[in-house]
Scaffold this motif. Structure first.
Motif, mmCIF file in Angstrom:
data_model
loop_
_atom_site.group_PDB
_atom_site.id
_atom_site.type_symbol
_atom_site.label_atom_id
_atom_site.label_comp_id
_atom_site.label_asym_id
_atom_site.label_seq_id
_atom_site.Cartn_x
_atom_site.Cartn_y
_atom_site.Cartn_z
ATOM 1 N N VAL A 322 7.290 25.294 -34.374
ATOM 2 C CA VAL A 322 8.270 26.385 -34.569
ATOM 3 C C VAL A 322 8.839 26.820 -33.210
ATOM 4 O O VAL A 322 10.050 27.006 -33.045
ATOM 5 C CB VAL A 322 7.623 27.589 -35.294
ATOM 6 C CG1 VAL A 322 8.590 28.773 -35.367
ATOM 7 C CG2 VAL A 322 7.148 27.185 -36.689
ATOM 8 N N LEU A 323 7.947 26.953 -32.223
ATOM 9 C CA LEU A 323 8.411 27.392 -30.897
ATOM 10 C C LEU A 323 9.311 26.326 -30.268
ATOM 11 O O LEU A 323 10.374 26.631 -29.724
ATOM 12 C CB LEU A 323 7.217 27.668 -29.976
ATOM 13 C CG LEU A 323 6.234 28.760 -30.424
ATOM 14 C CD1 LEU A 323 5.153 28.973 -29.372
ATOM 15 C CD2 LEU A 323 6.932 30.089 -30.679
ATOM 16 N N ILE A 324 8.872 25.085 -30.382
ATOM 17 C CA ILE A 324 9.633 23.990 -29.760
ATOM 18 C C ILE A 324 11.012 23.859 -30.391
ATOM 19 O O ILE A 324 12.012 23.697 -29.692
ATOM 20 C CB ILE A 324 8.853 22.662 -29.888
ATOM 21 C CG1 ILE A 324 7.616 22.708 -28.990
ATOM 22 C CG2 ILE A 324 9.728 21.463 -29.513
ATOM 23 C CD1 ILE A 324 6.583 21.677 -29.343
ATOM 24 N N GLU A 325 11.033 23.980 -31.706
ATOM 25 C CA GLU A 325 12.327 23.849 -32.394
ATOM 26 C C GLU A 325 13.283 24.964 -31.987
ATOM 27 O O GLU A 325 14.497 24.798 -32.027
ATOM 28 C CB GLU A 325 12.141 23.783 -33.909
ATOM 29 C CG GLU A 325 11.856 22.341 -34.317
ATOM 30 C CD GLU A 325 11.242 22.198 -35.697
ATOM 31 O OE1 GLU A 325 11.299 23.181 -36.474
ATOM 32 O OE2 GLU A 325 10.689 21.118 -35.986
ATOM 33 N N ALA A 326 12.720 26.085 -31.557
ATOM 34 C CA ALA A 326 13.577 27.175 -31.071
ATOM 35 C C ALA A 326 13.905 26.985 -29.594
ATOM 36 O O ALA A 326 14.548 27.829 -28.976
ATOM 37 C CB ALA A 326 12.875 28.508 -31.284
ATOM 38 N N GLY A 327 13.450 25.876 -29.020
ATOM 39 C CA GLY A 327 13.809 25.576 -27.628
ATOM 40 C C GLY A 327 12.852 26.149 -26.589
ATOM 41 O O GLY A 327 13.190 26.244 -25.416
ATOM 42 N N ILE A 328 11.667 26.543 -27.018
ATOM 43 C CA ILE A 328 10.702 27.113 -26.056
ATOM 44 C C ILE A 328 9.734 26.013 -25.600
ATOM 45 O O ILE A 328 9.125 25.337 -26.435
ATOM 46 C CB ILE A 328 9.899 28.267 -26.705
ATOM 47 C CG1 ILE A 328 10.845 29.385 -27.159
ATOM 48 C CG2 ILE A 328 8.854 28.799 -25.730
ATOM 49 C CD1 ILE A 328 10.151 30.533 -27.888
ATOM 50 N N VAL A 329 9.587 25.860 -24.300
ATOM 51 C CA VAL A 329 8.627 24.883 -23.779
ATOM 52 C C VAL A 329 7.226 25.331 -24.197
ATOM 53 O O VAL A 329 6.833 26.472 -23.950
ATOM 54 C CB VAL A 329 8.688 24.798 -22.232
ATOM 55 C CG1 VAL A 329 7.617 23.842 -21.695
ATOM 56 C CG2 VAL A 329 10.062 24.359 -21.777
#
Ligand code: SAH
Ligand code: SF4
Length: 382
Positions: A322-329
């Protein structure tokens, strides 16, 4: 009682040398002997005049901590227990990796913050470590490892203040220790390779930004105040909005750096997809104000008194996604030194688990993590 020279950064040592009637540059020589060569005996310091060596032996000493024990993990991780007197024990952990050697250092005996998932927190607070006790962990480990591994060059390339204690509740003693780590005449580490981890002592984050803006890790563990109040009691004093504002101010002192948010994955407590979505919303709301962050998801290291259990790995990976898909490393922390209880939150010193439940839980978790190779997952910054 003479003065322990491990208690000084270079400024402090220069002032001490001046009191002995010595020129300040002598302090640089002395400092290099102590920190770069690991010398504790003034007689060894042959480029110092004999008269000065005699004076030093009258008024000063170089005394590290007493080692209680050393535990070597099968993965190369080494944990030391040090005696800091009056029944207090602290721990230091060396974590070797292909491209770096990281030392995890303690800043207090016990901790007053009392996070629910942390065994140090469950122990309560005993006392602050002195600058000498903080830096002795590095001084000892670096010079021990050089001998042990038969190498002449620097072994420890990174420091994380992630052992026992809340470093920003021991600021006065921490700051000179950080300066020794960064000093070219000391360990010469760049400020990006020294990380202070904090549960969020907001005023001290501002001071650190001013005095010594090293890399900062913030232990977040929850996307909203109701949950964080429960996990990290300090949140009642410095709630999330204030904490994130302090992170943004920190970044203006340390531009181009990320703040790393640590997030301990607790089964059924903070590991649901909705928590991940709330985190994304929180981070996006602050990105516009200049916050750039990455997330480090830490599988919880269980201990019986916590009454908590570790999230299952698929849950951790779903959360990360979920975090990665929102662009968060986002990275998922690999646990190291499991067989010697060297992982985060297990640095419990004198907290004993005689029930065997801890070992069974660790073994269960080990099995659970076994075979999962994907450890680092990357996205881009918010
Ligand atoms: N007091 C500081 C630094 C020491 S704790 C802080 O809280 O940041 C270092 C890290 O280990 C923190 O992110 C902390 O939340 C995490 N930690 C503590 N107990 C843990 C446990 N049982 N399992 C996994 N991580 C834990
Ligand atoms: Fe203290 Fe950090 Fe443990 Fe919280 S997680 S109790 S702040 S050492």
């Amino acid at each position: 009682m003479t003065t322990n020279l491990l208690d000084f950064d270079l400024e402090g040592l220069a002032a001490f040398c001046e009191q002995l009637g010595q020129k300040r540059f002598r302090a640089t020589q002395l400092f290099r002997w102590i920190h770069q060569k690991g010398a504790a005996d003034f007689e060894q310091m042959t480029d110092l005049a004999k008269a000065l060596r005699e004076k030093l032996s009258l008024f000063a000493h170089v005394q590290g901590l007493r080692v209680i024990s050393r535990h070597d993990s099968s993965d190369g991780t080494i944990k030391w227990l040090f005696d800091v007197g009056a029944g207090d024990v602290i721990e230091t952990v060396f974590i070797p990796e292909a491209d770096r050697g990281t030392l995890c250092i303690s800043s207090q005996a016990g901790c007053a913050v009392g996070c629910r998932f942390c065994s140090t927190g469950h122990q309560g607070f005993s006392r602050n470590l002195t600058t000498g006790e903080i830096i002795s962990q590095l001084w000892f480990a670096e010079h021990f490892l050089r001998k042990h591994l038969g190498r002449d060059e620097r072994i420890i390339s990174n420091i994380v203040m992630m052992g026992m204690g809340e470093p920003l509740q021991n600021y006065a003693q921490l700051l000179p220790a950080l300066k020794v780590m960064l000093d070219d005449h000391g360990y010469g580490l760049s400020r990006r390779r020294v990380t202070v981890s904090t549960s969020g002592v907001v005023p001290m984050m501002d001071r650190l930004a001013r005095d010594c803006p090293v890399a900062l890790a913030v232990s977040l563990h929850a996307p909203h105040d109701a949950l964080r109040d429960n996990l990290v009691p300090l949140n009642k004093k410095y709630p999330i909005a204030e904490l994130l504002d302090a992170c943004i101010r920190y970044q203006s002192a340390a531009p181009r750096d990320f703040i790393t948010f640590e997030y301990c994955m607790l089964h059924g407590v903070n590991d649901q997809p909705e928590h991940a979505r709330q985190l994304v919303a929180l981070m996006k709301a602050h990105a516009a104000a200049g916050l750039s962050c990455k997330f480090n998801l830490i599988p919880f290291n269980p201990f019986p008194a916590s009454g908590l259990i570790c999230s299952e790995m698929p849950q951790v990976m779903a959360f990360a996604r979920v975090l990665i898909e929102a662009g968060i490393v986002t990275t998922v922390r690999k646990t190291r030194g499991d067989d010697i209880d060297a992982a985060c939150g297990q640095l419990a010193g004198d907290v004993q688990d005689r029930t065997g439940v801890g070992q069974r839980m660790a073994a269960q978790r080990q099995g659970m993590l076994g075979g999962i190779k994907v450890v680092v997952v990357k996205g881009t910054t918010v």
